[in-house]
Design a protein around this motif. Structure first.
Motif, PDB file in Angstrom:
ATOM      1  N   THR A 241      -2.322  12.489  -5.670  1.00 14.87           N
ATOM      2  CA  THR A 241      -1.636  11.203  -5.519  1.00 14.87           C
ATOM      3  C   THR A 241      -1.988  10.199  -6.607  1.00 14.87           C
ATOM      4  OG1 THR A 241      -1.472  11.492  -3.123  1.00 14.87           O
ATOM      5  CG2 THR A 241      -1.273   9.251  -3.968  1.00 14.87           C
ATOM      6  N   GLU A 242      -3.278   9.969  -6.811  1.00 12.90           N
ATOM      7  CA  GLU A 242      -3.693   8.948  -7.776  1.00 12.90           C
ATOM      8  C   GLU A 242      -3.209   9.248  -9.201  1.00 12.90           C
ATOM      9  OE1 GLU A 242      -4.922   6.051  -7.511  1.00 12.90           O
ATOM     10  OE2 GLU A 242      -6.174   5.846  -5.730  1.00 12.90           O
TER      11      GLU A 242
ATOM     12  N   MET B 299      -5.235  13.136  -2.144  1.00 17.00           N
ATOM     13  CA  MET B 299      -5.552  12.082  -3.103  1.00 17.00           C
ATOM     14  C   MET B 299      -5.736  12.613  -4.527  1.00 17.00           C
ATOM     15  SD  MET B 299      -5.440   9.034  -1.886  1.00 17.00           S
ATOM     16  CE  MET B 299      -6.484   8.023  -2.935  1.00 17.00           C
TER      17      MET B 299
ATOM     18  N   SER C 123      -7.323  11.247   3.324  1.00 21.15           N
ATOM     19  CA  SER C 123      -8.112  10.007   3.412  1.00 21.15           C
ATOM     20  C   SER C 123      -8.693   9.789   4.802  1.00 21.15           C
ATOM     21  CB  SER C 123      -7.251   8.798   3.020  1.00 21.15           C
ATOM     22  OG  SER C 123      -6.858   8.860   1.664  1.00 21.15           O
TER      23      SER C 123
ATOM     24  N   ARG D 255       0.909   2.906  -9.888  1.00 21.19           N
ATOM     25  CA  ARG D 255      -0.377   2.559  -9.273  1.00 21.19           C
ATOM     26  C   ARG D 255      -0.641   1.057  -9.292  1.00 21.19           C
ATOM     27  NH1 ARG D 255      -3.596   1.170  -6.565  1.00 21.19           N
ATOM     28  NH2 ARG D 255      -5.631   2.059  -5.975  1.00 21.19           N
TER      29      ARG D 255
ATOM     30  N   LEU E 240       0.695   8.648  -9.331  1.00 19.66           N
ATOM     31  CA  LEU E 240       1.074   7.231  -9.329  1.00 19.66           C
ATOM     32  C   LEU E 240       0.799   6.591 -10.689  1.00 19.66           C
ATOM     33  CD1 LEU E 240      -0.284   6.119  -5.835  1.00 19.66           C
ATOM     34  CD2 LEU E 240       2.121   6.281  -6.504  1.00 19.66           C
ATOM     35  N   SER E 241      -0.330   6.923 -11.278  1.00 20.18           N
ATOM     36  CA  SER E 241      -0.660   6.354 -12.589  1.00 20.18           C
ATOM     37  C   SER E 241       0.293   6.862 -13.667  1.00 20.18           C
ATOM     38  CB  SER E 241      -2.107   6.711 -12.960  1.00 20.18           C
ATOM     39  OG  SER E 241      -3.023   6.118 -12.058  1.00 20.18           O
TER      40      SER E 241
ATOM     41  N   THR F 148       0.850  -1.181   0.000  1.00 23.70           N
ATOM     42  CA  THR F 148       0.000   0.000   0.000  1.00 23.70           C
ATOM     43  C   THR F 148       0.889   1.236   0.000  1.00 23.70           C
ATOM     44  OG1 THR F 148      -1.757   1.208   1.153  1.00 23.70           O
ATOM     45  CG2 THR F 148      -0.183   0.055   2.516  1.00 23.70           C
ATOM     46  N   CYS F 149       0.419   2.280  -0.631  1.00 18.68           N
ATOM     47  CA  CYS F 149       1.100   3.576  -0.587  1.00 18.68           C
ATOM     48  C   CYS F 149       0.350   4.469   0.389  1.00 18.68           C
ATOM     49  CB  CYS F 149       1.124   4.209  -1.981  1.00 18.68           C
ATOM     50  SG  CYS F 149       1.822   5.884  -2.020  1.00 18.68           S
TER      51      CYS F 149
ATOM     52  N   VAL G 220      -4.395   2.859  -1.867  1.00 22.56           N
ATOM     53  CA  VAL G 220      -3.605   4.074  -1.695  1.00 22.56           C
ATOM     54  C   VAL G 220      -4.342   5.002  -0.745  1.00 22.56           C
ATOM     55  CG1 VAL G 220      -2.675   6.125  -2.839  1.00 22.56           C
ATOM     56  CG2 VAL G 220      -2.588   3.906  -4.000  1.00 22.56           C
ATOM     57  N   TYR G 221      -3.629   5.530   0.237  1.00 27.42           N
ATOM     58  CA  TYR G 221      -4.203   6.492   1.170  1.00 27.42           C
ATOM     59  C   TYR G 221      -3.425   7.802   1.091  1.00 27.42           C
ATOM     60  CZ  TYR G 221      -6.507   2.427   3.281  1.00 27.42           C
ATOM     61  OH  TYR G 221      -7.263   1.296   3.493  1.00 27.42           O
ATOM     62  N   GLY G 222      -4.150   8.906   0.990  1.00 23.34           N
ATOM     63  CA  GLY G 222      -3.527  10.216   0.928  1.00 23.34           C
ATOM     64  C   GLY G 222      -3.715  10.999   2.216  1.00 23.34           C
TER      65      GLY G 222
END
Length: 229
Positions: free
Chosen positions: A125-126, A122, A146, A135, A129-130, A115-116, A141-143
């Motif tokens: 973040t998402e 978020m 979150s 990802r 990562l992508s 997990t990140c 994934v938690y920012g």
């Protein structure tokens, strides 16, 4: 170094651990500062402000020039403009640290769950990562937004352990700063730190951790070796 033979999953930080994102911060922050008619800040100064979420980052950036009351007066505008500029360039100037992909690939191949957990919002973040091809490695994934509290509070890490349905002692945290180590210690997770990140401008040797590792690939090699002994 501590034994990690019982580790089943890992919690991995983002900024300063997997990605050198300071150049992205610098571009977005300085575009915001230009709108406030403030001089640009250099990358080293900005890295000292990174690690405790966007609110803290913008407060410290404004405090470089303003007194407390002026920081409060400009904060909402500065945050809105920073977020606008960051979303526009998110990932354009950041780079993967060496052996990140190799390390994540080895960890997944060896059966470790990942997990990140980052203090980055978020919404940033998402996509990041992508964009950087990361990802796919993470179950969740938690920012920084979150949960009600972010690192160095242990809450995001305890929630990650709950997601895995594992005891904290079975979940290894990897980070680059004292925030990561403090959160891990409070959550009951072992923690390793990388030497190349930000850590608020302080030496990584000052962090209370279970060891310093050169890269995520070294983490993977260490875990696999200990598991097979």
């Amino acid at each position: 170094m501590t034994s990690f033979s019982n580790i089943k999953a890992l919690i991995i930080d983002l900024d300063g651990t997997m990605l050198h994102t300071a150049p992205d911060f610098m571009v977005a922050i300085n575009r915001m500062r230009e709108e406030l008619q403030l001089a640009p800040l250099d990358e080293i100064t900005i890295t000292h402000f990174v690690g405790q979420g966007s609110e803290n980052l913008i407060t410290r950036v404004l405090s470089h020039d303003f007194e407390k009351d002026e920081v409060e007066r400009h904060f909402a505008f500065a945050m809105q403009r920073y977020q606008h500029h960051y979303l526009a360039i998110n990932g354009d100037y950041s780079e993967l640290y060496p052996e990140v992909i190799e390390g994540l690939t080895q960890l997944k191949h060896s059966g470790y769950r990942l997990t990140c957990v980052t203090n980055k919002p978020m919404a940033f973040t998402e996509p990041l990562l992508s964009k950087k091809g990361l990802r796919q490695f993470f179950e969740v994934v938690y920012g920084g937004d979150s949960f009600p509290r972010k690192k160095p509070d242990p809450l995001p890490l305890t929630e990650a352990c709950r997601f895995f349905d594992l005891a904290p002692s079975q979940v290894l945290a990897i980070g680059d700063s004292s925030n990561d180590a403090k959160a891990a210690r409070a959550a009951g997770c072992p923690v390793l730190v990388v030497p190349y990140g930000y850590n608020h401008g302080e030496a990584v040797q000052t962090i209370e951790s279970d060891g310093i590792v050169a890269s995520l690939f070294e983490v993977a090699q260490l875990l696999v070796k200990q598991r097979t002994i």
